[in-house]
Design a protein around this motif. Structure first.
Motif, short mmCIF file in Angstrom:
data_model
loop_
_atom_site.label_atom_id
_atom_site.label_comp_id
_atom_site.label_asym_id
_atom_site.label_seq_id
_atom_site.Cartn_x
_atom_site.Cartn_y
_atom_site.Cartn_z
N ALA A 130 -14.96 15.11 -57.26
CA ALA A 130 -15.83 14.19 -58.01
C ALA A 130 -16.01 14.67 -59.45
CB ALA A 130 -17.18 14.04 -57.33
N ASP A 131 -16.07 15.97 -59.65
CA ASP A 131 -16.22 16.53 -61.00
C ASP A 131 -14.99 16.21 -61.86
OD1 ASP A 131 -18.68 17.78 -60.25
OD2 ASP A 131 -17.57 19.50 -59.46
N VAL A 132 -13.82 16.50 -61.33
CA VAL A 132 -12.61 16.28 -62.12
C VAL A 132 -12.34 14.79 -62.29
CG1 VAL A 132 -11.60 18.53 -61.62
CG2 VAL A 132 -11.03 16.61 -60.16
N ARG A 133 -12.64 13.98 -61.29
CA ARG A 133 -12.44 12.53 -61.43
C ARG A 133 -13.38 11.95 -62.48
NH1 ARG A 133 -11.99 12.09 -55.40
NH2 ARG A 133 -14.03 11.11 -55.52
N ALA A 134 -14.61 12.45 -62.55
CA ALA A 134 -15.55 11.96 -63.58
C ALA A 134 -15.03 12.29 -64.97
CB ALA A 134 -16.93 12.58 -63.37
N GLY A 135 -14.54 13.52 -65.14
CA GLY A 135 -13.99 13.90 -66.43
C GLY A 135 -12.83 13.00 -66.82
N LEU A 144 -10.28 22.01 -61.97
CA LEU A 144 -10.94 22.33 -60.71
C LEU A 144 -10.95 23.84 -60.50
CD1 LEU A 144 -12.09 21.13 -57.98
CD2 LEU A 144 -9.79 21.55 -57.07
N VAL A 145 -12.13 24.37 -60.21
CA VAL A 145 -12.27 25.77 -59.81
C VAL A 145 -12.79 25.73 -58.37
CG1 VAL A 145 -13.43 27.96 -60.24
CG2 VAL A 145 -12.73 26.52 -62.17
N ALA A 146 -11.87 25.88 -57.45
CA ALA A 146 -12.20 25.73 -56.03
C ALA A 146 -13.08 26.87 -55.53
CB ALA A 146 -10.92 25.66 -55.21
N ASN A 147 -13.92 26.52 -54.58
CA ASN A 147 -14.76 27.51 -53.88
C ASN A 147 -14.84 27.09 -52.42
OD1 ASN A 147 -16.70 25.49 -53.62
ND2 ASN A 147 -17.84 26.16 -55.42
N ALA A 148 -15.74 27.67 -51.67
CA ALA A 148 -15.85 27.36 -50.23
C ALA A 148 -16.22 25.91 -49.97
CB ALA A 148 -16.86 28.29 -49.58
N ALA A 149 -16.88 25.24 -50.92
CA ALA A 149 -17.28 23.85 -50.74
C ALA A 149 -16.17 22.86 -51.08
CB ALA A 149 -18.51 23.54 -51.60
N THR A 150 -15.13 23.34 -51.74
CA THR A 150 -14.03 22.46 -52.13
C THR A 150 -13.18 22.14 -50.91
OG1 THR A 150 -13.97 23.66 -54.24
CG2 THR A 150 -12.14 22.16 -53.78
N ARG A 151 -12.94 20.86 -50.67
CA ARG A 151 -12.10 20.50 -49.54
C ARG A 151 -10.67 20.96 -49.81
NH1 ARG A 151 -13.57 14.43 -49.70
NH2 ARG A 151 -14.06 14.03 -47.54
N PRO A 152 -10.03 21.53 -48.81
CA PRO A 152 -8.66 22.04 -49.01
C PRO A 152 -7.70 20.99 -49.56
CG PRO A 152 -9.53 22.80 -46.92
CD PRO A 152 -10.53 21.82 -47.47
N GLU A 153 -7.83 19.74 -49.09
CA GLU A 153 -6.93 18.69 -49.57
C GLU A 153 -7.17 18.37 -51.05
OE1 GLU A 153 -10.33 16.54 -47.37
OE2 GLU A 153 -9.15 18.35 -47.09
N GLU A 154 -8.42 18.53 -51.51
CA GLU A 154 -8.71 18.33 -52.93
C GLU A 154 -8.05 19.42 -53.76
OE1 GLU A 154 -12.96 18.31 -53.41
OE2 GLU A 154 -13.19 16.36 -52.46
N ALA A 155 -8.20 20.65 -53.32
CA ALA A 155 -7.61 21.77 -54.04
C ALA A 155 -6.09 21.67 -54.07
CB ALA A 155 -8.04 23.09 -53.42
N ALA A 156 -5.49 21.29 -52.96
CA ALA A 156 -4.04 21.19 -52.87
C ALA A 156 -3.50 20.08 -53.77
CB ALA A 156 -3.61 20.96 -51.42
N ALA A 157 -4.27 19.03 -53.94
CA ALA A 157 -3.80 17.88 -54.71
C ALA A 157 -4.08 18.00 -56.21
CB ALA A 157 -4.47 16.61 -54.19
#
Length: 181
Positions: A130-135, A144-157
């Motif tokens: 949602a952060d990167v899409r808003a930007g 995107l700076v992934a962390n434990a809350a980031t969904r794996p599919e979001e990070a991979a994409a």
């Protein structure tokens, strides 16, 4: 991560990006900076790059925290970070249909305007899609700076991602890094 032109402003997500995510936090005493957050902001400041925060705070719309509590938490985070140029947040619930709630572009557009910058001259850094899409919806670049809350599919994409906040910020700085030793 590939270096691009130096932005005029960097807009951060708050929870999970700059500070530890405490759901519906209304207590400034619970604000804890994430590793590298203060250094990242300091590097941007040293390089003359404006900074701000864009954050969804649906706890207000849900009646779980007040606007005043969000402002107090933001003020504490701002104090710990050494001061950022603007803090804007969306108080609405996800189903409110507002234009400010990320992933919509409203917060990014407001922050860019408050900083006197065109959205296309800004970079948004956050920990979820949602952060990167808003930007991107606002015309800004996003990381995107992934962390434990980031969904794996979001990070991979995500094509523009960084391993951590400092890496993301350093990728935006001129070759000398803006660092003073």
């Amino acid at each position: 991560m590939k270096r691009r032109d130096t932005p005029a402003a960097v807009l951060f997500d708050r929870d999970g990006t700059l500070v530890a995510d405490v759901p519906y936090n209304g207590d400034p005493g619970r604000v804890r900076l994430l590793p590298g957050a203060r250094r990242a902001v300091d590097l941007l400041r040293a390089a003359g790059i404006a900074t701000g925060v864009v954050s969804n705070q649906s706890g207000v719309g849900r009646g779980l925290i007040s606007d005043a509590a969000v402002r107090r938490v933001n003020a504490r985070a701002d104090e710990l970070l050494g001061g950022l140029g603007v803090w804007v947040y969306c108080p609405h619930t996800p189903d409110a249909g507002c234009e400010c709630r990320k992933p919509r572009p409203g917060l990014v557009l407001r922050a860019a305007e408050a900083l006197g910058q065109a959205p296309g001259d800004c970079v948004v850094i956050g920990d979820i899609a949602a952060d990167v899409r808003a930007g991107r919806a606002a015309g800004a670049r996003a990381i995107l700076v992934a962390n434990a809350a980031t969904r794996p599919e979001e990070a991979a994409a995500e094509p523009d991602a960084a391993a951590d906040l400092l890496t993301a910020v350093r990728s935006l700085l001129p070759p000398d890094g803006g660092e003073r030793t």
